[in-house]
Scaffold this active site. Structure first.
Site, PDB file in Angstrom:
ATOM      1  N   GLU A  48       0.828  -1.226   0.000  1.00  0.00           N
ATOM      2  CA  GLU A  48       0.000   0.000   0.000  1.00  0.00           C
ATOM      3  C   GLU A  48       0.855   1.267   0.000  1.00  0.00           C
ATOM      4  O   GLU A  48       0.663   2.158   0.845  1.00  0.00           O
ATOM      5  CB  GLU A  48      -0.976  -0.014   1.190  1.00  0.00           C
ATOM      6  CG  GLU A  48      -1.973  -1.151   1.102  1.00  0.00           C
ATOM      7  CD  GLU A  48      -3.077  -1.126   2.147  1.00  0.00           C
ATOM      8  OE1 GLU A  48      -3.036  -0.301   3.073  1.00  0.00           O
ATOM      9  OE2 GLU A  48      -3.997  -1.960   2.036  1.00  0.00           O
ATOM     10  N   GLU A  66      -5.338  -8.581  -0.385  1.00  0.00           N
ATOM     11  CA  GLU A  66      -6.066  -8.302   0.874  1.00  0.00           C
ATOM     12  C   GLU A  66      -7.530  -8.114   0.512  1.00  0.00           C
ATOM     13  O   GLU A  66      -7.866  -7.201  -0.263  1.00  0.00           O
ATOM     14  CB  GLU A  66      -5.542  -7.047   1.580  1.00  0.00           C
ATOM     15  CG  GLU A  66      -4.188  -7.235   2.229  1.00  0.00           C
ATOM     16  CD  GLU A  66      -3.773  -6.052   3.101  1.00  0.00           C
ATOM     17  OE1 GLU A  66      -4.644  -5.409   3.711  1.00  0.00           O
ATOM     18  OE2 GLU A  66      -2.553  -5.785   3.147  1.00  0.00           O
TER      19      GLU A  66
END
Ligand code: AHR
Length: 505
Positions: free
Chosen positions: A174, A293
């Protein structure tokens, strides 16, 4: 009363084989996932390494092929060298991502041993937040180089004579998120990821690499981030990552039940962006997706701020512990169906996470019972029976409008054929909160068929949850489902996740 939903299926119309790695999961050094979750040396079921056997027994039916590790946000400040070598000499560090204390008592070797116990391979993330090419290459050399070099011999001196042979590596986590330690612009990340990928492949050309996509589709930088990053790394990586968590944010159940439509849109947009860069580069290579995720996450949001802001640096405090309802499991199921319906591009998916932290498996704090959340069951059924080839499914059904969605199909479905076993498995969600959904499916192209099982997760109370020793939301058999004259007929209970297994001749 809903009208009959129809699915047209033909074994000749195939999408793609299911890559078993779509049933992967994720453990981060976060909250009670590792310590007090999988690792609890004082627990009565602990094995010689300190891992809880009762937790392993709940994990085994999930047949997880690959575990992403060690983060998540945690990895962006992690010094992997802290987590190897004699345990009594490992440093206790402040983990700045979650503001907790990391003792490093579980590190690379211990996690590797645990993965062997559950039968999973490791998917390793490298720190591209505070670190870079050298640390990533040293870790790869430590894990995968046989011997005769500084880092590989250090591994051997730590008791692992054979290399770990880790095949799949995530280039950071991220990196577009301002919350990420060392967060970067797309240009900065794209350049670093490209150079890290090239250097890592010089050490081990056989590895597969995942570049970091947007943290979630609502990020203002999505999908420019994807296009820019791929502009740098298209030739050097195998996958682009996607992350998404769904939640009931409007307090409207019809709206929440429709949320997996955003997953569908997200995947289509990322595929389009990948293919745009492919065209720009006149490339023959098809970029695949790693949805590394995904889950439901909203119950615990904001609840941990007190711990992190006022009482930081605790060792394994309870963080991000969502307790899942029946409605959550149904939305979870529709998200899973959506991932499977993109089997041609989604080759890896990691349920985030596995134990205690937004997890299908919980343990009571302080070493009590382990128990299964509602979301455990759709995942377990798909991981067991969702193998083979995804067929193109043409669905006709009634639709509804909700607070923020229009034209929401009541039925969400995917069909998977296992040609070798002569089976056809349907996973289906009925989004109606009030009505059963009659379903018919023309199966004449499959020859004769027989229903082996129709089980469903459903109930009166959408907010019902499981708890330690109180597992009330579990799949139950649904009667009346049959194949007659080449047609399947079934009634899907209101607001339900369903699995229908058919034996074909
Ligand atoms: O899974 C929990 C967190 O969610 C991860 O650390 C991060 O990557 C994501 O934002």
């Amino acid at each position: 009363m809903l009208s009959n939903a129809k699915i047209a299926l033909d074994p000749a119309f195939q999408l793609a084989p299911v890559d078993p790695r779509v049933y992967s999961s994720f453990i981060e050094h976060l909250g009670r996932a590792v310590y007090d979750g999988i690792y609890c040396p004082d627990h009565p079921t602990a094995d010689a390494l300190g891992f809880r056997r009762d937790v392993i027994e709940l994990i085994q039916p999930l047949r997880i092929p690959m575990m992403r590790y060690p983060g998540g946000n945690f990895v962006s400040g992690f010094h992997w060298e802290d987590s190897v070598g004699p345990r009594d000499q490992r440093p206790r560090r402040l983990d700045r991502a979650w503001r907790t204390l990391e003792t490093n008592q579980v590190g690379l070797h211990e996690f590797g041993a645990w993965c062997r116990e559950i039968g999973a391979e490791m998917m390793m993330a490298v720190n591209l937040g505070t670190r870079g090419i050298d640390a990533a290459c040293n870790l790869l050399e430590y894990c995968n180089h046989p011997s005769g070099s500084y880092w590989s011999d250090l591994r051997r001196s730590h008791g692992a004579e054979q290399p770990y042979g880790i095949h799949t590596w995530c280039l950071g986590n991220e990196m577009d998120g301002p919350w990420q330690i060392g967060h970067k612009t797309a240009e900065e990340y794209g350049r670093l990821a490209c150079e890290t990928a090239r250097a890592m492949r010089k050490i081990d050309a056989s590895i597969e690499l995942v570049a970091t996509g947007s943290s979630y589709p609502e990020m203002p930088t999505f999908p420019t981030w994807e296009a820019t990053v791929l502009g740098h790394v298209y030739d050097d990586v195998d996958y682009l990552s996607l992350h998404q968590y769904l939640g009931d944010t409007t307090g409207d159940l019809g709206d929440f039940l429709a949320k997996s439509l955003t997953t569908e849109h997200f995947i289509r947009s990322v595929v389009a962006t990948c293919d745009f860069v492919k065209a720009q580069k006149r490339s023959k290579k098809q970029m695949m997706l790693s949805f590394d995720e995904w889950n439901i996450w909203y119950h615990s949001l904001g609840k941990d701020d007190e711990i992190q802001e006022k009482h930081p640096w605790q060792q394994a405090p309870g963080l991000v512990e969502d307790i899942y309802t029946l409605a959550d499991a149904v939305v979870f199921g529709s998200m899973l169906i959506t991932l499977l319906r993109h089997a041609d591009r989604v080759k890896i998916a990691c349920l985030a996470q596995l134990v205690n932290v937004i997890a299908p498996i919980m343990t009571e704090p302080g070493g009590g019972k382990a128990w299964k959340q509602t979301i455990y069951y759709p995942f377990a059924q798909a991981a067991q029976y969702g193998h083979g080839t995804v067929l193109l499914t043409d669905v006709t059904c009634d639709r509804y409008d909700s607070k923020t969605f229009t034209d929401v199909p009541y039925l969400e479905a995917v069909a998977i054929q296992d040609e070798a076993a002569h089976t056809l498995t349907l996973f289906a969600v009925n989004r109606s909160q009030t009505d059963s959904l009659p379903l018919s499916c023309d199966l004449r192209a499959f020859g004769t068929g027989r229903v082996v099982e129709h089980s469903a997760l459903f109930g009166e109370d959408p907010q019902a949850v499981n708890g330690p020793g109180r597992e009330v939301i579990v799949p139950r058999p649904v009667s009346g489902t049959a194949v007659a004259d080449g047609s399947l007929s079934a009634l899907l209970p209101p607001m339900s996740w369903n699995m229908i297994r058919i034996q074909c001749q």
